[in-house]
Design a protein around this motif. Structure first.
Motif, PDB file in Angstrom:
ATOM      1  N   GLY A 231       0.810  -1.208   0.000  1.00  0.00           N
ATOM      2  CA  GLY A 231       0.000   0.000   0.000  1.00  0.00           C
ATOM      3  C   GLY A 231       0.845   1.260   0.000  1.00  0.00           C
ATOM      4  O   GLY A 231       2.043   1.241  -0.304  1.00  0.00           O
ATOM      5  N   GLY A 232       0.218   2.394   0.350  1.00  0.00           N
ATOM      6  CA  GLY A 232       0.937   3.654   0.493  1.00  0.00           C
ATOM      7  C   GLY A 232       1.646   4.112  -0.759  1.00  0.00           C
ATOM      8  O   GLY A 232       1.122   4.006  -1.879  1.00  0.00           O
ATOM      9  N   GLU A 233       2.857   4.614  -0.577  1.00  0.00           N
ATOM     10  CA  GLU A 233       3.628   5.146  -1.696  1.00  0.00           C
ATOM     11  C   GLU A 233       3.996   4.063  -2.702  1.00  0.00           C
ATOM     12  O   GLU A 233       4.129   4.345  -3.905  1.00  0.00           O
ATOM     13  CB  GLU A 233       4.898   5.825  -1.171  1.00  0.00           C
ATOM     14  N   THR A 234       4.149   2.831  -2.233  1.00  0.00           N
ATOM     15  CA  THR A 234       4.468   1.736  -3.148  1.00  0.00           C
ATOM     16  C   THR A 234       3.300   1.472  -4.093  1.00  0.00           C
ATOM     17  O   THR A 234       3.496   1.272  -5.301  1.00  0.00           O
ATOM     18  CB  THR A 234       4.808   0.468  -2.354  1.00  0.00           C
ATOM     19  N   LEU A 235       2.093   1.479  -3.567  1.00  0.00           N
ATOM     20  CA  LEU A 235       0.914   1.309  -4.420  1.00  0.00           C
ATOM     21  C   LEU A 235       0.818   2.463  -5.417  1.00  0.00           C
ATOM     22  O   LEU A 235       0.510   2.243  -6.602  1.00  0.00           O
ATOM     23  CB  LEU A 235      -0.343   1.242  -3.558  1.00  0.00           C
ATOM     24  N   GLU A 236       1.100   3.664  -4.965  1.00  0.00           N
ATOM     25  CA  GLU A 236       1.046   4.820  -5.872  1.00  0.00           C
ATOM     26  C   GLU A 236       2.043   4.664  -7.016  1.00  0.00           C
ATOM     27  O   GLU A 236       1.728   4.964  -8.177  1.00  0.00           O
ATOM     28  CB  GLU A 236       1.333   6.096  -5.082  1.00  0.00           C
ATOM     29  N   ALA A 237       3.247   4.174  -6.712  1.00  0.00           N
ATOM     30  CA  ALA A 237       4.248   3.969  -7.759  1.00  0.00           C
ATOM     31  C   ALA A 237       3.794   2.903  -8.749  1.00  0.00           C
ATOM     32  O   ALA A 237       4.005   3.032  -9.960  1.00  0.00           O
ATOM     33  CB  ALA A 237       5.584   3.581  -7.131  1.00  0.00           C
ATOM     34  N   GLY A 238       3.162   1.835  -8.245  1.00  0.00           N
ATOM     35  CA  GLY A 238       2.665   0.801  -9.140  1.00  0.00           C
ATOM     36  C   GLY A 238       1.569   1.307 -10.054  1.00  0.00           C
ATOM     37  O   GLY A 238       1.537   0.978 -11.250  1.00  0.00           O
ATOM     38  N   ILE A 239       0.657   2.107  -9.498  1.00  0.00           N
ATOM     39  CA  ILE A 239      -0.411   2.689 -10.320  1.00  0.00           C
ATOM     40  C   ILE A 239       0.189   3.563 -11.413  1.00  0.00           C
ATOM     41  O   ILE A 239      -0.266   3.552 -12.567  1.00  0.00           O
ATOM     42  CB  ILE A 239      -1.381   3.487  -9.438  1.00  0.00           C
ATOM     43  N   ALA A 240       1.235   4.320 -11.068  1.00  0.00           N
ATOM     44  CA  ALA A 240       1.859   5.224 -12.042  1.00  0.00           C
ATOM     45  C   ALA A 240       2.433   4.476 -13.235  1.00  0.00           C
ATOM     46  O   ALA A 240       2.551   5.048 -14.332  1.00  0.00           O
ATOM     47  CB  ALA A 240       2.953   6.039 -11.359  1.00  0.00           C
ATOM     48  N   HIS A 241       2.758   3.190 -13.040  1.00  0.00           N
ATOM     49  CA  HIS A 241       3.387   2.426 -14.114  1.00  0.00           C
ATOM     50  C   HIS A 241       2.542   1.235 -14.560  1.00  0.00           C
ATOM     51  O   HIS A 241       3.046   0.321 -15.211  1.00  0.00           O
ATOM     52  CB  HIS A 241       4.771   1.944 -13.660  1.00  0.00           C
ATOM     53  N   ILE A 242       1.259   1.278 -14.295  1.00  0.00           N
ATOM     54  CA  ILE A 242       0.396   0.187 -14.728  1.00  0.00           C
ATOM     55  C   ILE A 242       0.192   0.266 -16.236  1.00  0.00           C
ATOM     56  O   ILE A 242       0.053   1.341 -16.818  1.00  0.00           O
ATOM     57  CB  ILE A 242      -0.964   0.211 -13.982  1.00  0.00           C
ATOM     58  N   ALA A 243       0.196  -0.887 -16.883  1.00  0.00           N
ATOM     59  CA  ALA A 243       0.002  -0.940 -18.330  1.00  0.00           C
ATOM     60  C   ALA A 243      -1.474  -0.780 -18.674  1.00  0.00           C
ATOM     61  O   ALA A 243      -2.355  -0.895 -17.814  1.00  0.00           O
ATOM     62  CB  ALA A 243       0.523  -2.266 -18.870  1.00  0.00           C
ATOM     63  N   ARG A 244      -1.750  -0.507 -19.918  1.00  0.00           N
ATOM     64  CA  ARG A 244      -3.133  -0.443 -20.377  1.00  0.00           C
ATOM     65  C   ARG A 244      -3.804  -1.814 -20.161  1.00  0.00           C
ATOM     66  O   ARG A 244      -3.230  -2.841 -20.474  1.00  0.00           O
ATOM     67  CB  ARG A 244      -3.191  -0.042 -21.849  1.00  0.00           C
TER      68      ARG A 244
END
Length: 341
Positions: A231-244
């Motif tokens: 969660g937290g900042e790690t989840l935010e980083a994953g969302i930022a790089h999620i593929a279509r």
């Protein structure tokens, strides 16, 4: 000596933790062993080994969740392996070893009414394996990736908390399914485990680097499946790089379990819209129909030498609270267990 003459040691919840959980949140209590005057279907068990999971921290808070909160003065709920010492249930003969959601005490009566049934542990499976590589954490990884996340060969998979009990198995399952795997963990040693022992294609040390920058370099085409334990900042980083059309599976959020005030959520949820991505939380209890097949496959991989695991085994009943606290520091090295005797 008759069971009634022996002591039943217990660790109970003394108070609801505020922020970081402490040893003082628990209290030691002794009482008599339950008299084995069992009703039909009941069993009396003696705890052999206890497993620890970050989710237990949430069960100590008051309020609605997927499980009822542990009551003040009640033995702390948790996974364990135990021996059946008395039985009025033909499925569980005396002497058998079972695994299930029990509690922090020597002896328990399991009523088998309205609760998950214990699982018989096969003679060739050790308590360490039953609670570790073949236990709930590994089953969570298997179900979360396959049934919830729709894991496919060729996916680029990101796993956070990747050196933990759930994450390390998730990394290996994704690799065995033909995915490219990136793990996130804390510290150089754990990152070495991920690549050398668990077969990750790359590892990101969140303590000594910018996760978002590393993801941009390692996954320029985006993340197809993100299995998040943090969660937290790690989840935010994953969302930022999620593929279509990517998928995000929310398994845990350990970064915030001890927060007094909940941290703000990811600030970039709108990216899910732009990428037509899915984000879904799950609990293993909702997918129990998939557990037998998942356990069979995990066992086959383990016996074939394709599945590796680490356990951190502490010793002695008195050390139970301190062992639980290891989950929330860098002390825990693999699946956290405690041998009662």
């Amino acid at each position: 000596m008759p069971a009634v003459d022996r002591i039943n040691r217990q660790w109970v919840l003394a108070r609801r933790p505020i922020g970081q959980v402490r040893v003082e949140d628990f209290a030691r209590r002794d009482g008599p062993v339950p008299v084995p005057d069992l009703a039909a279907g009941e069993i009396l068990i003696r705890t052999l080994m206890i497993g620890f999971d970050p989710a237990q921290r949430g069960w100590m808070d008051e309020g609605a969740s997927y499980m009822p909160p542990i009551a003040i003065g009640e033995p702390v709920r948790g996974s364990a392996a135990a021996r059946v010492v008395a039985s009025r249930n033909p499925v569980y003969p005396e002497g058998a070893v079972v695994r299930g959601l029990f509690s922090w005490q020597d002896y328990s009566v399991v009523a088998l009414r309205g609760e998950p049934a214990p699982v018989l542990v096969a003679p060739d499976v050790t308590p360490e394996e039953a609670l570790g590589v073949l236990g709930g954490a590994s089953l969570t990884a298997h179900v979360g990736l396959n049934q919830v996340g729709g894991l496919r060969a060729g996916d680029t998979v990101l796993v956070s908390g990747a050196a933990g009990a759930v994450g390390s198995v998730a990394v290996q399952i994704a690799r065995l399914r033909g995915a490219r795997v990136i793990g996130i963990a804390g510290g150089a040693e754990k990152c070495r485990w991920l690549v050398k022992d668990y077969g990750a294609d790359a590892a990101i040390d969140y303590r000594n680097g910018d996760v978002a920058e590393r993801l941009a370099a390692l996954a320029p085409n985006g993340i197809d499946l993100f299995f998040d334990n943090v969660g937290g900042e790690t989840l935010e980083a994953g969302i930022a790089h999620i593929a279509r059309f990517g998928r995000i599976v929310l398994c845990g959020a350990i970064s915030g379990y001890n927060d007094v005030t909940p941290a703000p959520g990811p600030r970039n949820l709108s990216r899910l819209i732009a990428q037509r991505a899915e984000m879904r939380g799950f609990i293993l209890l909702d997918h129990m129909d998939h557990v037998p097949a998942a356990r069979a496959e995990l066992t086959a991989w383990l016996r074939a030498g394709q599945l590796r695991y680490r356990v951190d085994i502490q010793q002695g009943f008195e050390a139970i609270p301190a062992t639980f606290l290891r989950l929330f520091s860098s002390a825990s090295q693999g699946k956290q267990l405690l041998r009662v005797e």
